[in-house]
Design a protein around this motif. Structure first.
Motif, short mmCIF file in Angstrom:
data_model
loop_
_atom_site.label_atom_id
_atom_site.label_comp_id
_atom_site.label_asym_id
_atom_site.label_seq_id
_atom_site.Cartn_x
_atom_site.Cartn_y
_atom_site.Cartn_z
N ILE A 172 0.84 -1.20 0.00
CA ILE A 172 0.00 0.00 0.00
C ILE A 172 0.87 1.25 0.00
O ILE A 172 0.66 2.18 -0.79
CB ILE A 172 -0.95 -0.01 1.21
N ARG A 173 1.87 1.27 0.88
CA ARG A 173 2.73 2.45 0.95
C ARG A 173 3.50 2.64 -0.35
O ARG A 173 3.64 3.77 -0.84
CB ARG A 173 3.69 2.35 2.14
N GLU A 174 3.98 1.56 -0.92
CA GLU A 174 4.70 1.66 -2.19
C GLU A 174 3.76 2.17 -3.29
O GLU A 174 4.15 3.00 -4.12
CB GLU A 174 5.29 0.32 -2.57
N GLY A 175 2.52 1.67 -3.30
CA GLY A 175 1.57 2.13 -4.30
C GLY A 175 1.27 3.62 -4.16
O GLY A 175 1.20 4.35 -5.16
N VAL A 176 1.09 4.07 -2.93
CA VAL A 176 0.83 5.50 -2.71
C VAL A 176 2.06 6.31 -3.11
O VAL A 176 1.93 7.41 -3.68
CB VAL A 176 0.43 5.75 -1.24
N ARG A 177 3.26 5.80 -2.83
CA ARG A 177 4.48 6.52 -3.23
C ARG A 177 4.52 6.68 -4.75
O ARG A 177 4.83 7.78 -5.26
CB ARG A 177 5.72 5.75 -2.76
N ARG A 178 4.23 5.61 -5.48
CA ARG A 178 4.23 5.70 -6.94
C ARG A 178 3.15 6.67 -7.43
O ARG A 178 3.39 7.46 -8.35
CB ARG A 178 4.00 4.31 -7.54
N LEU A 179 1.98 6.58 -6.82
CA LEU A 179 0.89 7.45 -7.23
C LEU A 179 1.21 8.91 -6.96
O LEU A 179 0.95 9.80 -7.79
CB LEU A 179 -0.39 7.04 -6.49
N ALA A 180 1.79 9.19 -5.79
CA ALA A 180 2.17 10.57 -5.47
C ALA A 180 3.19 11.10 -6.47
O ALA A 180 3.14 12.28 -6.87
CB ALA A 180 2.73 10.62 -4.05
N GLY A 181 4.11 10.22 -6.91
CA GLY A 181 5.08 10.65 -7.90
C GLY A 181 4.43 11.04 -9.22
O GLY A 181 4.82 12.03 -9.85
N VAL A 182 3.44 10.25 -9.64
CA VAL A 182 2.70 10.57 -10.87
C VAL A 182 2.00 11.92 -10.72
O VAL A 182 2.03 12.76 -11.62
CB VAL A 182 1.69 9.46 -11.20
N MET A 183 1.37 12.11 -9.57
CA MET A 183 0.65 13.37 -9.34
C MET A 183 1.59 14.56 -9.33
O MET A 183 1.29 15.63 -9.88
CB MET A 183 -0.15 13.28 -8.04
N GLU A 184 2.77 14.40 -8.72
CA GLU A 184 3.75 15.49 -8.70
C GLU A 184 4.19 15.83 -10.13
O GLU A 184 4.36 17.02 -10.48
CB GLU A 184 4.97 15.09 -7.86
#
Length: 437
Positions: free
Chosen positions: A393-405
């Motif tokens: 979950i944390r890794e998925g949120v990290r990847r998603l946050a990177g896309v959003m940035e």
């Protein structure tokens, strides 16, 4: 006939087929199931939390020792044994004999999805209107679309469906001469938002529907998966007349068995059975026996506690990761149960346009547009926490946050990226009246 489209049968379909479109979630499954992708998209329960060895032995015995009955045809309403067990399950939530719950009024279905379809078949004519929370369960939207009904979304906030907005929607539709058949609601740990309708609002919503002569279809797949004390009493436990209660064992036992049910007003039960027999003849005897045996011989109440603990840990992991990693301007719900978090993106980001880039970054979610009949919701996304491990979950949120940035940076340089469509935030303040699909 010569083919002019990819589908040579287009001009032969019934009119009700023409508006059918693929579910946003189903379209994601092929990609999101790849092992390299962290999927925050689906709503799959964590089946590995079950005692699979004991469940496997139980299923084997059903075939070996009782196959002559469990593998045979059955009755359309469902086996008496399972209907009695279902009443025991509902009693945990307060739906018991004191409010008219009886095995005689339970109809067993092929999951909660068939339960929804049966209600739609019984009550919806083409052009009828269904009131539903905005956003709402994507599978329900598909059922109502197939019935050629239209959906008027009623805004929500952190306490669930807004009663004043419900009254406004009913009045506006009445003035427009529209025929509203029922309110479809998921009041507890709602899909997709995770929001729960407050205690005080439950009575108000029921009163409003009663005054307007509206049926209430209460969908309750998640009510026994609370993390913070007992969930509010279901609507059906408060009113027996005019409330259809739908639920399923997909979230509390095993979705692969496809066993759900409807608790219906007595007068409607026979028509539900007739409609179900026309669809499927009878629900699976083997699946019903599996659920009955599980409820009768295994510690299923303890298993509910296991699920709650597993999902609480994963909910917390998601909330912590969102708080640590999401870019400024992102907000999200804090569910007290269920399987989902509903996130609102920073202004200007479009969850549907961003999806291909997220998949490239090996993370998946469901764009908010899938949960609105009118295609709005591009500023939102649904995130599932039930299936991935806390680390994933944390890794998925990290990847998603990177896309959003990256999206935010591109927007600063190039302006709007992907052509953001209509947006609607959870509170629905931009749409106080009914939105017809």
């Amino acid at each position: 006939m010569t083919g002019t489209t990819l589908d040579d049968y287009t001009d032969r379909y019934a009119r009700r087929v023409r508006g059918m479109t693929a579910s946003e979630i189903r379209a994601l499954f092929a990609v999101a199931s790849r092992p390299e992708v962290v999927s925050l998209a689906g709503g799959a329960p964590y089946i590995a939390a079950l005692p699979l060895d004991a469940v496997g032995e139980m299923l084997g015995r059903l075939g070996a020792e009782h196959g002559a009955t469990t593998l045979q045809y059955g009755i359309g309403q469902g086996t008496p044994e399972l209907r009695e067990r279902i009443c025991e399950v509902m009693a945990l939530s307060g739906i018991d004999a004191s409010c008219g719950a009886s095995p005689e009024d339970v109809v067993v279905t092929v999951g909660g999805q068939q339960a929804l379809d049966l209600v739609a078949r019984l009550f919806l004519d083409p052009g009828d209107v269904v009131l539903a929370e905005g956003p709402t369960y994507v599978g329900a939207l598909g059922v109502f679309q197939a019935a050629q009904a239209q959906v008027a979304h009623v805004p929500m906030d952190s306490e669930g469906l807004i009663p004043e907005a419900l009254e406004t929607a009913i009045a506006d539709l009445a003035r427009a001469g529209r025929r509203v058949k029922f309110l479809y609601t998921i009041p507890t740990y709602q899909n997709p938002t995770g929001v729960t309708l407050s205690e005080e609002r439950r009575e108000r919503v029921l009163d409003i529907c009663e005054r307007a002569g509206l049926l209430v279809v209460e969908d309750d797949p998640y009510g026994q998966l609370g993390f913070e004390g007992e969930a509010p009493t279901p609507l059906r436990a408060r009113r027996r007349d005019g409330v259809f209660y739908l639920s399923t064992f997909s979230k509390t036992f095993a979705p692969g068995l496809r066993v759900g049910w409807i608790l219906a007003p007595h007068a409607v039960r026979d028509k539900l059975v007739i409609a179900s027999e026309a669809q499927i003849l009878c629900p699976s005897g083997y699946a019903q026996a599996a659920v009955s045996t599980y409820l009768g011989t295994m510690p299923w109440r303890q298993q509910l506690k296991v699920y709650r603990e597993v999902y609480r840990e994963r909910r917390d992991a998601m909330l912590d990761a969102l708080g640590d990693l999401m870019p400024e301007g992102t907000t999200w719900t804090t569910p007290a149960g269920g399987l989902f978090v509903w996130a609102t993106l920073p202004d200007g980001l479009d969850s549907k346009a961003m999806m291909p880039r997220a998949i490239t970054a090996r993370v998946a979610y469901v764009p908010g547009t899938g949960f609105y009949a009118d295609g709005t919701g591009s500023g939102n996304m649904r995130l599932n926490f039930s299936f991935p491990s806390p680390e994933r979950i944390r890794e998925g949120v990290r990847r998603l946050a990177g896309v959003m940035e990256q999206e935010i940076a591109m927007r600063k340089v190039f302006g709007a990226v992907g052509g953001a469509g209509p947006r609607r935030r959870q509170g629905g303040s931009d749409a106080p009246g009914p939105d017809l699909a």
